[in-house]
Design an enzyme around this catalytic site. Structure first.
Site, PDB file in Angstrom:
ATOM      1  N   GLU A  37      37.985  -3.941  51.394  1.00 25.92           N
ATOM      2  CA  GLU A  37      38.999  -3.254  52.194  1.00 25.92           C
ATOM      3  C   GLU A  37      39.267  -1.892  51.567  1.00 25.92           C
ATOM      4  OE1 GLU A  37      43.384  -3.981  54.236  1.00 25.92           O
ATOM      5  OE2 GLU A  37      42.572  -5.474  52.870  1.00 25.92           O
ATOM      6  N   LYS A 168      46.440 -23.454  42.580  1.00 32.52           N
ATOM      7  CA  LYS A 168      45.769 -22.873  43.740  1.00 32.52           C
ATOM      8  C   LYS A 168      46.286 -23.412  45.068  1.00 32.52           C
ATOM      9  CE  LYS A 168      41.841 -22.257  40.722  1.00 32.52           C
ATOM     10  NZ  LYS A 168      40.579 -22.821  40.240  1.00 32.52           N
ATOM     11  N   ASP A 244      40.013 -16.036  37.853  1.00 32.64           N
ATOM     12  CA  ASP A 244      39.729 -17.034  38.875  1.00 32.64           C
ATOM     13  C   ASP A 244      40.426 -16.580  40.153  1.00 32.64           C
ATOM     14  OD1 ASP A 244      39.536 -19.250  40.529  1.00 32.64           O
ATOM     15  OD2 ASP A 244      39.812 -20.693  38.909  1.00 32.64           O
ATOM     16  N   HIS A 339      43.372   3.159  58.477  1.00 34.02           N
ATOM     17  CA  HIS A 339      42.245   2.226  58.476  1.00 34.02           C
ATOM     18  C   HIS A 339      41.063   2.786  59.263  1.00 34.02           C
ATOM     19  CE1 HIS A 339      43.244  -1.672  56.556  1.00 34.02           C
ATOM     20  NE2 HIS A 339      44.481  -1.188  56.627  1.00 34.02           N
TER      21      HIS A 339
END
Length: 353
Positions: A37, A168, A244, A339
């Protein structure tokens, strides 16, 4: 273990510098962000520019740090499970010695439990030096579970992980009790900088933060979270520094606060679950080593200090991107224009146009 057949090539760019102060580090550093991005780079860069225009920059306060692992044991009934939990609590000094035998950088610093039916969830909290501590916590929890089952009657093995950690997954318990580094970042932006660099006002940002981040997230059913896009900056930073990446799930739980102070903007991002480390799995790649070195996280310091520095730099990076995005969203069309302009430009460059 087989060596990886290839290294995924995620575009990486250094952004900044940004200015950081607080109870961990005082520095002016550029930060690496690996992302597809591409508008993220100039967005974070705008926030970084603002930090350099403010005398104190971004003040980052590390509030707490701990890595957790929960184990599950079963009993015949709730009373037996409860008595077992009390027995574990009474033996914490003994259990700390069990953990110390697992490694010189692992220390048991806390314990909590919950009884549900005949199930007993034991949540252990550890300090883990410069490592994020996943494996260290699991190793210590395995040793603790073995000792508990050997010495406390009436209970049996359930699982080495009871999902009460929580790893997570977006949960309330991590935001309340903490998992990883808890960092609060703050900046006070003068009204002239808000106007000239962010092209908006403190009032507009404060109102949008309440309506979008607080009310919008409440309506959506968010869990202890009220922010625009912490995950964007965290993923880019995690990939660039060998973390991670799945830990952005709990890492992106956090709260943005914005106040109009007589035209000046008080802006803060609280991240209670930053899971980062400067040693351990993922840190052996050459580009990761170089990035950590450039961030000043490869210095000879006391155990844990390099990881704390990395955490406050990560949190400051999040603030830069969060501030820039909220400012853009106060102006109709600005976000989409950025964008379209940036992503189409990159696509054209790649095609040779």
């Amino acid at each position: 273990m087989n060596e990886p057949q290839a290294i995924a090539g995620v575009p990486l760019r250094w952004v900044g510098p940004l200015r950081i102060g607080g109870n961990v580090a005082t520095a002016e550093v550029e930060v690496p962000l690996a992302t597809y991005e591409t508008p993220l780079w100039p967005s974070v860069g705008r926030g970084a520019k603002i930090s350099m225009l403010v005398e104190r920059g971004i003040v980052a306060t590390l509030v707490d740090e701990r890595m957790t692992r929960s184990v599950l044991v079963t009993a015949g009934d709730a009373q037996t499970a409860y008595l077992a939990a009390l027995e574990v609590d009474a033996r914490l000094d003994e259990l700390r010695e069990v953990v110390r035998a697992c490694g010189r950088f692992t220390e048991l610093i806390g314990f909590r439990h919950e009884v549900t039916g005949n199930l007993l969830f034991l949540r252990f909290e550890f300090s883990t030096g410069d490592a994020s501590g996943h494996n260290m916590a699991t190793l210590a929890a395995d040793a603790l579970l073995t000792r508990i089952l050997e010495t406390i009657p009436g209970i049996s093995y359930g699982s080495i992980s009871g999902n009460y950690c929580t790893d997570k997954k977006a949960t309330a318990i991590n935001g309340i009790l903490g998992r990883g580094k808890n960092v609060v970042t703050e900046i006070l932006v003068p009204r002239e900088v808000v106007r000239d660099v962010l092209h908006t006002s403190a009032r507009a940002i404060a109102e949008l933060n309440v309506r979008k981040n607080l009310i919008g997230t409440l309506l959506a059913g968010g869990i202890r979270s009220a922010n625009a896009h912490y995950a964007n900056m965290l993923l880019g930073f995690y990939l660039a520094t060998g973390q991670d990446a799945a830990n952005i799930i709990e890492g992106s739980q956090g709260v943005t606060v914005a106040e109009d102070r007589d035209g000046d903007l008080y802006f803060s991002c609280t991240l209670p679950n930053l899971i980062v480390g400067t040693v351990g799995n993922g840190k052996g790649l050459d580009f990761v080593e170089e990035n950590l070195r450039r961030l000043g996280c490869r210095e000879a310091r006391e155990p844990g200090e390099n990881a704390r520095r990395l955490a406050v730099v990560a949190a400051a990076t999040v603030l830069c991107g969060e501030l820039s995005l909220l400012a853009a969203q106060t102006n109709p069309g600005e976000l989409m224009r950025a964008h379209v302009q940036l992503e189409r430009k990159n696509a054209t460059t790649k095609l040779g146009g």
